[in-house]
Design a protein around this motif. Structure first.
Motif, PDB file in Angstrom:
ATOM      1  N   SER A 209       0.826  -1.209   0.000  1.00  0.00           N
ATOM      2  CA  SER A 209       0.000   0.000   0.000  1.00  0.00           C
ATOM      3  C   SER A 209       0.857   1.254   0.000  1.00  0.00           C
ATOM      4  O   SER A 209       2.018   1.241   0.401  1.00  0.00           O
ATOM      5  N   SER A 211       0.345   4.009   1.799  1.00  0.00           N
ATOM      6  CA  SER A 211       0.560   4.527   3.155  1.00  0.00           C
ATOM      7  C   SER A 211       1.723   3.819   3.836  1.00  0.00           C
ATOM      8  O   SER A 211       2.528   4.449   4.528  1.00  0.00           O
ATOM      9  N   GLU A 331     -13.678  -1.769   5.790  1.00  0.00           N
ATOM     10  CA  GLU A 331     -12.457  -1.800   6.579  1.00  0.00           C
ATOM     11  C   GLU A 331     -12.701  -1.082   7.911  1.00  0.00           C
ATOM     12  O   GLU A 331     -13.577  -0.224   8.014  1.00  0.00           O
ATOM     13  N   ASP A 333     -12.519   1.485  10.749  1.00  0.00           N
ATOM     14  CA  ASP A 333     -12.416   2.943  10.642  1.00  0.00           C
ATOM     15  C   ASP A 333     -11.396   3.464  11.652  1.00  0.00           C
ATOM     16  O   ASP A 333     -11.741   3.895  12.755  1.00  0.00           O
ATOM     17  N   THR A 337      -5.537   1.626   9.830  1.00  0.00           N
ATOM     18  CA  THR A 337      -5.970   0.792   8.699  1.00  0.00           C
ATOM     19  C   THR A 337      -5.973   1.544   7.368  1.00  0.00           C
ATOM     20  O   THR A 337      -6.397   0.984   6.358  1.00  0.00           O
ATOM     21  N   THR A 338      -5.495   2.784   7.343  1.00  0.00           N
ATOM     22  CA  THR A 338      -5.504   3.535   6.078  1.00  0.00           C
ATOM     23  C   THR A 338      -4.653   2.853   5.015  1.00  0.00           C
ATOM     24  O   THR A 338      -4.915   2.997   3.813  1.00  0.00           O
ATOM     25  N   GLY A 359     -14.723   2.896   4.871  1.00  0.00           N
ATOM     26  CA  GLY A 359     -13.486   2.783   5.615  1.00  0.00           C
ATOM     27  C   GLY A 359     -13.022   4.142   6.092  1.00  0.00           C
ATOM     28  O   GLY A 359     -13.765   5.129   6.038  1.00  0.00           O
ATOM     29  N   PRO A 360     -11.770   4.239   6.574  1.00  0.00           N
ATOM     30  CA  PRO A 360     -11.228   5.510   7.067  1.00  0.00           C
ATOM     31  C   PRO A 360     -11.113   6.539   5.940  1.00  0.00           C
ATOM     32  O   PRO A 360     -10.945   6.178   4.768  1.00  0.00           O
ATOM     33  N   TRP A 363      -8.205   6.286   3.435  1.00  0.00           N
ATOM     34  CA  TRP A 363      -7.955   4.892   3.048  1.00  0.00           C
ATOM     35  C   TRP A 363      -7.354   4.822   1.649  1.00  0.00           C
ATOM     36  O   TRP A 363      -7.838   5.440   0.707  1.00  0.00           O
ATOM     37  N   ASP A 364      -6.296   4.032   1.486  1.00  0.00           N
ATOM     38  CA  ASP A 364      -5.651   3.875   0.179  1.00  0.00           C
ATOM     39  C   ASP A 364      -6.601   3.311  -0.879  1.00  0.00           C
ATOM     40  O   ASP A 364      -6.445   3.584  -2.073  1.00  0.00           O
ATOM     41  N   ARG A 366      -9.556   4.124  -1.423  1.00  0.00           N
ATOM     42  CA  ARG A 366     -10.304   5.241  -2.027  1.00  0.00           C
ATOM     43  C   ARG A 366      -9.607   5.717  -3.294  1.00  0.00           C
ATOM     44  O   ARG A 366     -10.251   5.956  -4.326  1.00  0.00           O
ATOM     45  N   LYS A 379     -17.287   7.389   3.972  1.00  0.00           N
ATOM     46  CA  LYS A 379     -16.857   7.299   5.368  1.00  0.00           C
ATOM     47  C   LYS A 379     -17.986   6.694   6.189  1.00  0.00           C
ATOM     48  O   LYS A 379     -19.151   6.775   5.810  1.00  0.00           O
TER      49      LYS A 379
END
Length: 428
Positions: A209, A211, A331, A333, A337-338, A359-360, A363-364, A366, A379
């Motif tokens: 990922s 991040s 995922e 939040d 977990t991003t 998810g957050p 988040w990757d 996204r 979100k």
């Protein structure tokens, strides 16, 4: 032909997402003039098994094996159920933990650093020193978690001065469950020191990922590359008919941390307001589902629309994905977990069905969905926006227009990703 050794814990008949990444790389590496050799435990403890994955192991693949001691096996006299829960990485919420679970988590976190497979390090190094010479291998790859496998790579690097690629399917010290392991200050520092040594000793660091790449680049001067997980084409979509119902399917574990209550609320409101939707809609959950998630779904009046299917072999999971009208991707939040990109997002893309992802905020996933136009991200807090999208999907379903026009997804095919890996290995 360049020969590489892949040191992995998860290998068929292991089931679940952990086995997919390197099984698929191995499947295609020979196409790029690289011969893989795989090293695995002879007697592993796999929480999930999927015998169907054995068919994907290439013919004449050299697989080296050595016995492993795992304390989870020795702990089974306590409680088989609780031991399997800990060993599978499922962390029950603290308020719901038994005394035994709390004790085992403390022991797991502070006595088995970096993890309970640490007892495989020393015998593996001794075994592989000889095998590497016999097989004439000059490049090794370690993949974690379990991150103890990176310590095997570290020792071999020191002893043999080999080229070493360290692959992180998940982060190490920044992974969400570390907060649940009741680590002492001393234990936390040991993890940090081990992670730092691995990141700075490996010749190249590979992550899944964007991040995690950013996180690791701040910790090492060594090159860090992203090669995500991906999808394969072992099943043709043309032969699979869509569900007649307006199905929403989630494939994989849906545990307490992944409980998008606003999604369930939005669905509950629509069902109460729209009798046609209530009749057409079906929620399919394929895999383990926690009691907390089930209770949240039932509290919104969705019990009649709920269909639960326990873990299925991977080929069946693919069929569930491709039959579904809409696919759910959920995922936890949290900031931790991003950088988690579930492997199923790529299989969802291959299914060519609309993806509803929660998810957050950063988040990757996204970014991937926006680049490929494969789905819509929300979100957890965006209940009204989620509700509006659900109604839009339902309208398209009723009018026969529910489809996705994704683009640029071929780059995530396992063959394309393996070509990236092969080029990286040839540069080492």
């Amino acid at each position: 032909m360049k020969k590489v050794l892949i040191i992995t814990y998860y290998w068929p008949p292991a089931g679940g997402p952990g086995v997919q990444r390197w099984l698929k790389f191995v499947k295609y590496l020979r196409d790029y003039n690289i011969e893989p050799v795989v090293y695995i435990p002879e007697n592993p403890t796999y929480p999930l098994k999927d015998e169907s994955l054995q068919a994907e192991v290439p013919e004449n693949l050299k697989v080296l094996k050595h016995r492993i001691f795992e304390p989870y096996a020795a702990a089974k006299f306590f409680s088989k159920k609780e031991t399997q829960t800990i060993s599978s990485g499922i962390i029950v919420k603290e308020e719901n933990q038994s005394f035994l679970q709390k004790m085992m988590l403390y022991i797991r976190g502070n006595f088995f650093i970096p993890d309970a497979r640490k007892f495989w390090i020393k015998p593996s190094v001794k075994y592989l020193e000889k095998s590497l010479e016999e097989e004439q291998i000059s490049t090794i790859i370690t993949t974690g978690p379990p991150h103890s496998l990176h310590l095997i790579g570290l020792q071999l690097k020191k002893k043999k001065n080999m080229k070493w690629l360290a692959d992180f399917r998940d982060p190490w010290t920044n992974i969400g469950y570390h907060e649940k392991l009741k680590l002492t200050k001393s234990s936390r520092q040991k993890h940090i020191a081990m992670e730092k040594e691995v990141l700075n000793a490996a010749d190249h660091v590979l992550v899944t990922s964007f991040s995690t790449k950013k996180e690791f680049e701040a910790k090492t001067t060594k090159p860090v590359s992203v090669i995500t997980n991906g999808f394969d084409t072992e099943i043709a979509s043309e032969n699979i008919e869509l569900d007649q119902k307006f199905t929403f399917s989630h494939i994989g574990s849906l545990l307490s941390g992944r409980n998008p209550q606003n999604l369930w609320k939005a669905l509950g409101e629509i069902i109460r307001e729209n009798s046609g939707f209530a009749k057409d809609f079906e929620l399919k959950l394929v895999g383990a589902v926690s009691e907390e998630v089930l209770n949240s779904i039932k509290a919104e009046g969705l019990e009649k629309q709920l269909k639960i299917q326990q873990y299925v072999p991977h080929p069946e999971a693919i069929i569930f994905q491709r039959k579904s009208e809409v696919l759910l991707l959920i995922e936890i939040d949290s900031n931790e977990t991003t950088g988690i990109i579930p492997g199923k997002v790529f299989e969802y893309m291959a299914a060519k069905r609309p993806i509803l992802a929660l998810g957050p905020a950063e988040w990757d996933v996204r970014k991937i969905l926006e680049e490929t136009a494969a789905g819509q991200f929300f979100k957890y807090s965006e209940k009204e926006e989620i509700k509006g999208y659900l109604l839009q999907l339902y309208s398209d379903y009723k009018n026969g227009r529910l489809q996705v026009n994704s683009e640029n997804t071929d780059r995530y095919h396992r063959r394309s990703l393996t070509e990236e890996l092969a080029n990286l290995l040839k540069e080492l």
